[in-house]
Design an enzyme around this catalytic site. Structure first.
Site, PDB file in Angstrom:
ATOM      1  CE  LYS A  61      -3.829  -2.342   2.297  1.00  0.00           C
ATOM      2  NZ  LYS A  61      -4.607  -2.619   3.503  1.00  0.00           N
ATOM      3  CD  GLN A 105      -3.376  -4.223   6.614  1.00  0.00           C
ATOM      4  OE1 GLN A 105      -3.498  -3.161   6.017  1.00  0.00           O
ATOM      5  NE2 GLN A 105      -3.805  -5.364   6.099  1.00  0.00           N
ATOM      6  CG  ASP A 128      -9.300   0.662   5.563  1.00  0.00           C
ATOM      7  OD1 ASP A 128      -9.121   0.124   4.448  1.00  0.00           O
ATOM      8  OD2 ASP A 128      -8.511   0.549   6.511  1.00  0.00           O
TER       9      ASP A 128
END
Ligand code: GUN
Length: 302
Positions: A61, A105, A128
């Protein structure tokens, strides 16, 4: 051999290529903003503990963000980090004007209150799309929120295929908050007739055989085979599993559906690369909202 030859050829949906296009679009948009004298967008990633798979995902990412001209700010915290310590890290990122997107994460170590952390991320930087405010926006069809990257990537692949979803029957296999539920919302928003199936669904094959679109997101090795797919259906495989042979494979038996499905995503090289690409797109959208520089690219985001 001849009776095994497929009657139609199943088109391989190339997620790597599609993701590269999205990444390029974001890179061009970022460069355009820089020429207007704006700062670079910033994406903060937070990794707690040393889960090797998570470390690889976060590294990819960050690399992708930097490749698109997005500044990557990374926080690596030890596995013993407390919920309070992680909340303090998130709080600092929430008020950092150079940070447009915050990604913590998952999964987090078991002792950390994951819900408390996700709720603490300010919805405006929740690239997200996991914060309840953003979940509600998607469920209600309201603009201005963020949609989780994986289902957003699946939708983009369907759009790139030129599929008109209105009136089609879409079966989403899987009901996770990250993929299944938001995927169903997105498809419903496009006027598809949506069925959500899951591990307790009876007669799964009967159900999926009535689907024009199958999105498989259950996390079970090759769970869907030839008998699950209607001739001419489009199959999107979100699964990333390790097969008995140690190789990566999806929730769908890709070889078995050849000649049945009209088009299907492979694993790897299908949905996976799209998740990161959509993260970059969400970060750009967040930046544009923060700086008031909306353009056509940003407006495309649902
Ligand atoms: N872990 C697996 N997928 C994801 C994702 O899309 N976002 C975050 N934050 N963690 C993940």
């Amino acid at each position: 051999m001849s009776e095994q030859t497929p009657s139609t050829t199943t088109r391989v949906i190339d997620g790597k290529l599609a993701a590269e296009r999205v990444r390029q679009e974001v890179a061009v948009a970022v460069a355009e903003r820089r020429t207007r004298g704006l700062r670079a967008p910033g994406l903060a990633t937070v990794l707690v503990g040393a889960d090797p798979a998570s470390a690889v995902y976060v590294r990819n990412k960050r690399k992708a963000a930097e490749g698109a001209g997005i500044i990557s700010v990374h926080h690596e915290l030890p596995a013993e980090t407390t919920t309070a310590e992680l909340l303090a890290c998130v709080a600092a990122l929430n008020v950092d004007d150079t940070v447009d997107g915050i990604l913590v994460q998952l999964p987090l170590p078991k002792h950390i209150d994951e819900h408390a952390v996700l709720v603490a991320i300010t919805p405006a930087k929740d690239v997200d799309g996991f914060h309840p405010d953003n979940v509600a926006r998607l469920a209600m069809g309201l603009k201005g929120g963020f949609v989780p990257c994986t289902p957003l990537g699946c939708l983009r692949l369907l759009d790139d295929e030129g599929v008109t979803l209105a009136g089609l029957h879409a079966v989403v296999v899987g009901r996770s908050n990250i993929v299944g539920k938001p995927m169903a919302s997105l498809l419903l928003q496009r006027d598809a007739t949506v069925t959500i199936a899951h591990s307790k669904t009876k007669n799964l094959a009967e159900l999926t055989r009535s689907a024009d679109i199958v999105v498989a997101a259950v996390g079970r090795v090759k769970m869907l085979g030839r008998e699950h797919i209607k001739p001419g259906a489009i199959v999107i495989d979100v699964g990333i599993n390790r097969g008995a042979d140690g190789k990566l494979c999806g929730d769908v038996d890709f070889d078995a559906i050849q000649g049945i499905a009209l088009a299907a995503t492979p694993v790897p090289g299908g949905v996976g690369p799209m998740t990161i690409a959509m993260l970059l797109q969400n970060t750009l959208t967040s930046f544009d909202r923060a700086t008031g520089s909306l353009t056509s690219t940003a407006k495309k985001a649902p």
